[in-house]
Design an enzyme around this catalytic site. Structure first.
Site, short mmCIF file in Angstrom:
data_model
loop_
_atom_site.label_atom_id
_atom_site.label_comp_id
_atom_site.label_asym_id
_atom_site.label_seq_id
_atom_site.Cartn_x
_atom_site.Cartn_y
_atom_site.Cartn_z
N GLU A 90 0.83 -1.20 0.00
CA GLU A 90 0.00 0.00 0.00
C GLU A 90 0.87 1.25 0.00
O GLU A 90 1.94 1.26 0.58
CB GLU A 90 -0.84 0.06 1.28
CG GLU A 90 -1.74 -1.11 1.46
CD GLU A 90 -2.45 -1.04 2.79
OE1 GLU A 90 -3.24 -1.94 3.05
OE2 GLU A 90 -2.22 -0.10 3.56
N CYS A 103 3.24 8.55 1.30
CA CYS A 103 3.55 7.63 2.40
C CYS A 103 3.90 6.27 1.80
O CYS A 103 3.11 5.67 1.08
CB CYS A 103 2.35 7.54 3.33
SG CYS A 103 2.59 6.39 4.69
N CYS A 110 5.01 -7.15 7.49
CA CYS A 110 5.88 -6.60 8.53
C CYS A 110 6.14 -7.68 9.57
O CYS A 110 5.29 -8.51 9.86
CB CYS A 110 5.19 -5.39 9.17
SG CYS A 110 6.23 -4.53 10.37
N CYS A 114 3.16 -5.07 15.95
CA CYS A 114 2.63 -4.11 16.92
C CYS A 114 1.13 -4.36 17.06
O CYS A 114 0.44 -4.59 16.06
CB CYS A 114 2.90 -2.68 16.46
SG CYS A 114 4.65 -2.30 16.31
N CYS A 117 -1.58 -2.30 14.99
CA CYS A 117 -1.33 -2.03 13.57
C CYS A 117 -1.81 -3.20 12.71
O CYS A 117 -1.46 -4.35 12.96
CB CYS A 117 0.16 -1.79 13.35
SG CYS A 117 0.59 -1.48 11.64
N GLY A 158 5.79 -2.01 6.92
CA GLY A 158 7.17 -2.47 7.04
C GLY A 158 8.01 -1.57 7.92
O GLY A 158 7.58 -0.49 8.33
N GLU A 159 9.20 -2.03 8.20
CA GLU A 159 10.11 -1.29 9.07
C GLU A 159 11.33 -0.86 8.23
O GLU A 159 12.16 -1.69 7.87
CB GLU A 159 10.53 -2.19 10.25
CG GLU A 159 11.65 -1.69 11.10
CD GLU A 159 11.50 -0.25 11.60
OE1 GLU A 159 10.43 0.07 12.17
OE2 GLU A 159 12.43 0.54 11.41
N SER A 190 10.59 6.63 9.51
CA SER A 190 9.92 6.34 10.77
C SER A 190 10.27 4.92 11.21
O SER A 190 10.24 3.99 10.42
CB SER A 190 8.40 6.46 10.56
OG SER A 190 7.72 6.16 11.73
N SER A 213 8.37 5.75 16.41
CA SER A 213 7.03 5.34 16.84
C SER A 213 7.13 4.90 18.30
O SER A 213 7.57 3.80 18.59
CB SER A 213 6.52 4.19 15.96
OG SER A 213 6.28 4.67 14.67
N LEU A 214 6.78 5.80 19.20
CA LEU A 214 7.02 5.54 20.62
C LEU A 214 5.81 4.85 21.26
O LEU A 214 5.91 3.75 21.78
CB LEU A 214 7.35 6.87 21.32
CG LEU A 214 7.94 6.74 22.71
CD1 LEU A 214 9.29 6.06 22.69
CD2 LEU A 214 8.05 8.10 23.38
N HIS A 215 4.69 5.54 21.29
CA HIS A 215 3.40 4.99 21.70
C HIS A 215 3.26 4.60 23.17
O HIS A 215 2.15 4.29 23.62
CB HIS A 215 2.96 3.81 20.81
CG HIS A 215 3.08 4.09 19.36
ND1 HIS A 215 2.85 5.34 18.81
CD2 HIS A 215 3.43 3.30 18.31
CE1 HIS A 215 3.04 5.29 17.51
NE2 HIS A 215 3.40 4.08 17.18
N ASN A 290 -6.46 5.21 14.71
CA ASN A 290 -7.47 4.85 13.73
C ASN A 290 -8.12 3.57 14.20
O ASN A 290 -7.42 2.65 14.63
CB ASN A 290 -6.81 4.57 12.38
CG ASN A 290 -6.78 5.78 11.47
OD1 ASN A 290 -7.54 6.74 11.66
ND2 ASN A 290 -5.91 5.74 10.50
N CYS A 333 -2.19 1.94 8.56
CA CYS A 333 -1.28 0.95 8.01
C CYS A 333 -1.89 -0.42 7.77
O CYS A 333 -2.41 -1.02 8.67
CB CYS A 333 -0.17 0.71 8.99
SG CYS A 333 1.05 1.90 8.80
#
Ligand code: SAH
Length: 346
Positions: A90, A103, A110, A114, A117, A158-159, A190, A213-215, A290, A333
């Site tokens: 995507e 983006c 991935c 997480c 996600c 993905g990372e 990111s 990406s802390l969260h 989201n 994502c």
């Protein structure tokens, strides 16, 4: 056969020299593929016929097919792209007042799972090549308003720092004046917090924006929602960020998705302020989660979000509250891919 978008100008020059052709043809070819948007070598009318044939025998251009396009009421547009091996990724176009951001995904699926996600729900398949990443950006540009992208964020599936070499090479091509000419200050990588990658990035001498990406500022909760935290816990992650700021002089952005019942209390805000204290240049980007139906993830209510933001402001932290975008097209994502694959596997 080589996918041509993975070559830097210097590499293409090297190929031409090896073929005993003039080096300057590389600039002509770059101009055809990046500026004039040629989709084949036949159109490259300022090259000799034998050179065009040689190019055609050794390189290919397009490898990505558009399989679905969804436009949100707010202008956000999501593309589902099919790759050569029939896997899909995507990519999203996000128009804002005076910018258009692309983006970009860096992997098919991935590995990092997480909990909030949708990408992690479909397992990892493979890394994207640098050529595929560049072609993905070209696809985004093709469907962007006026065919223009001003910013790139590696925040798709993905990372990026788990596909370091390919992502960095793609960044250099995207950045190059002869190719896509997007300034590195307008490119954001990111990461979920891959420390060796952050350290390596600090040494590249690039002006790229780094986003973490802390969260959660609590190790226990962060490990719960982001399993990678077990390998790279907060203390070491924050030390790596501090080092990144010292080495590059750049600000680091911390992304913080607010998830109802998980990380959005005042106590969570206090913990966040505390771990950011030692950082000279940083910013927090709050994002109301989201909704992902499959994962029962929801944003907190408006008041809770404002209280959280206020608590950070009071501590003098530079904070922005990002608007939810593309919710009606499930732009979080991995959501589109998830739905598409479900529909096609049933
Ligand atoms: N792996 C990298 C790159 C992906 S970025 C990283 O983790 O940073 C993907 C961004 O989308 C991250 O900031 C992620 O936290 C965010 N995201 C994922 N699921 C989301 C959701 N349900 N709501 C809002 N943002 C989400």
């Amino acid at each position: 056969m080589t996918h041509i978008y993975g070559l830097t100008l210097e590499e293409l020059e090297g190929v031409l020299v090896k073929w005993q052709e003039k080096k300057f043809h590389a600039r002509q070819i770059f101009s055809w593929i990046y500026k004039k948007k040629a989709d084949g070598f036949a159109a490259m009318s300022d090259l000799s016929a034998p050179l065009r044939t040689k190019l055609k025998e050794n390189f290919y251009l397009s490898s990505i097919k558009l399989s679905c396009r969804q436009k949100s009421r707010d202008g956000t547009e999501k593309l589902l792209l099919e790759l050569k091996d029939a896997t899909s990724i995507e990519a999203v176009i996000i128009p804002q007042e005076n910018r258009v951001t692309g983006c970009v995904s860096t992997q098919v699926g991935c590995k990092f799972a997480c909990s909030f996600c949708a990408s992690g729900m479909r397992s990892f398949r493979r890394n994207l090549s640098s050529a595929e990443i560049v072609e993905e950006v070209l696809q985004l540009r093709k469907y962007a308003p006026e065919n223009k992208l001003t910013h790139i964020v590696f925040m798709g599936t993905g990372e990026p720092l788990d596909n370091y070499e390919n992502v960095l090479k793609a960044v250099r091509i995207i950045n190059s004046p002869e190719a896509l000419r997007i300034a590195s200050r307008r490119i954001t990588i990111s990461t979920a917090g891959i420390i060796p990658g952050i350290k390596r990035l600090a040494e590249e001498g690039l002006q790229i924006e780094l986003s973490i990406s802390l969260h959660s500022a609590d190790d226990k909760m962060r490990s719960h929602i982001m399993p990678i935290n077990k390998k790279y816990p907060l203390k070491e992650l924050m030390a790596a960020c501090k080092e990144y700021i010292a080495k590059t002089g750049r600000q680091v952005t911390f992304e913080y998705i607010l998830i109802k019942g998980i990380n959005s209390s005042l106590q969570d805000a206090v913990a966040l302020c505390k771990i950011l204290k030692g950082l000279r240049l940083c910013k927090v980007n709050l994002i109301p989660a989201n909704t992902v139906r499959e994962l029962s993830i929801q944003a907190p209510n408006k008041l809770e979000i404002l209280f959280f933001k206020d608590a950070l402001l009071k501590q003098g932290i530079n904070v922005t509250l990002r608007k939810e975008r593309g919710e009606d097209i499930q732009a979080a994502c991995g959501q589109l891919r998830l739905r598409y694959e479900k529909a096609h596997s049933s």
